[in-house]
Design a protein around this motif. Structure first.
Motif, short mmCIF file in Angstrom:
data_model
loop_
_atom_site.label_atom_id
_atom_site.label_comp_id
_atom_site.label_asym_id
_atom_site.label_seq_id
_atom_site.Cartn_x
_atom_site.Cartn_y
_atom_site.Cartn_z
N GLY A 31 -22.47 25.46 3.02
CA GLY A 31 -22.86 26.63 2.25
C GLY A 31 -24.33 26.96 2.42
O GLY A 31 -24.70 28.13 2.59
N ILE A 32 -25.16 25.93 2.42
CA ILE A 32 -26.60 26.14 2.64
C ILE A 32 -26.83 26.69 4.05
O ILE A 32 -27.59 27.63 4.24
N ALA A 33 -26.16 26.09 5.03
CA ALA A 33 -26.35 26.53 6.42
C ALA A 33 -26.03 28.01 6.57
O ALA A 33 -26.80 28.77 7.16
N TYR A 34 -24.91 28.43 6.01
CA TYR A 34 -24.51 29.84 6.15
C TYR A 34 -25.34 30.77 5.28
O TYR A 34 -25.54 31.93 5.62
N GLU A 42 -25.46 31.80 12.08
CA GLU A 42 -26.08 33.02 11.56
C GLU A 42 -25.79 33.12 10.07
O GLU A 42 -24.80 32.58 9.58
N ILE A 43 -26.65 33.82 9.36
CA ILE A 43 -26.43 34.03 7.94
C ILE A 43 -25.12 34.80 7.75
O ILE A 43 -24.89 35.81 8.40
N ASP A 44 -24.27 34.26 6.89
CA ASP A 44 -22.97 34.86 6.58
C ASP A 44 -22.68 34.52 5.13
O ASP A 44 -22.26 33.41 4.82
N LEU A 45 -22.93 35.47 4.23
CA LEU A 45 -22.79 35.19 2.80
C LEU A 45 -21.34 34.95 2.39
O LEU A 45 -21.09 34.19 1.45
N ILE A 46 -20.40 35.54 3.09
CA ILE A 46 -18.99 35.28 2.77
C ILE A 46 -18.66 33.83 3.08
O ILE A 46 -18.06 33.12 2.25
N GLU A 47 -19.06 33.34 4.25
CA GLU A 47 -18.83 31.93 4.60
C GLU A 47 -19.61 31.01 3.65
O GLU A 47 -19.10 29.97 3.24
#
Length: 100
Positions: A31-34, A42-47
């Motif tokens: 969760g932190i990575a995304y 890459e930033i992905d707030l859904i993931e």
């Protein structure tokens, strides 16, 4: 540079394997990575929301808190998609592993 990419991929892959075994900390770290774009993703707030939701379900208070922060930056539709993805992950990896 190639070594750091391989290292980041290995980290993500190992966290995914641990998450599949129901490891709340691995879900939190994904969760932190995304949410921050670390670990070669890459930033992905859904993931990010999906993984933080799974961490919270596994008992992580940190995951619960960060999930709320991430949700503030998302639309209702994005949150619904993240929740759908979390349910799909649970179904694929056996929900009993996430029982507190």
């Amino acid at each position: 540079m190639a070594n750091s990419i391989k290292s980041a991929q290995f980290l993500i892959e190992s966290r995914l394997a641990d998450a599949a075994r129901g490891d709340a900390q691995a879900c939190y770290e994904l969760g932190i990575a995304y949410s921050c774009g670390t670990g070669g993703v890459e930033i992905d707030l859904i993931e990010a929301h999906k993984w933080l939701n799974l961490a919270a379900l596994a008992g992580s208070e940190e995951g619960q808190a960060l999930r709320a922060e991430v949700a503030e930056e998302m639309t209702a539709r994005e949150i619904a998609e993240a929740q759908r993805l979390a349910r799909a992950w649970l179904g694929a990896t056996s929900a009993s592993r996430y029982a507190a």
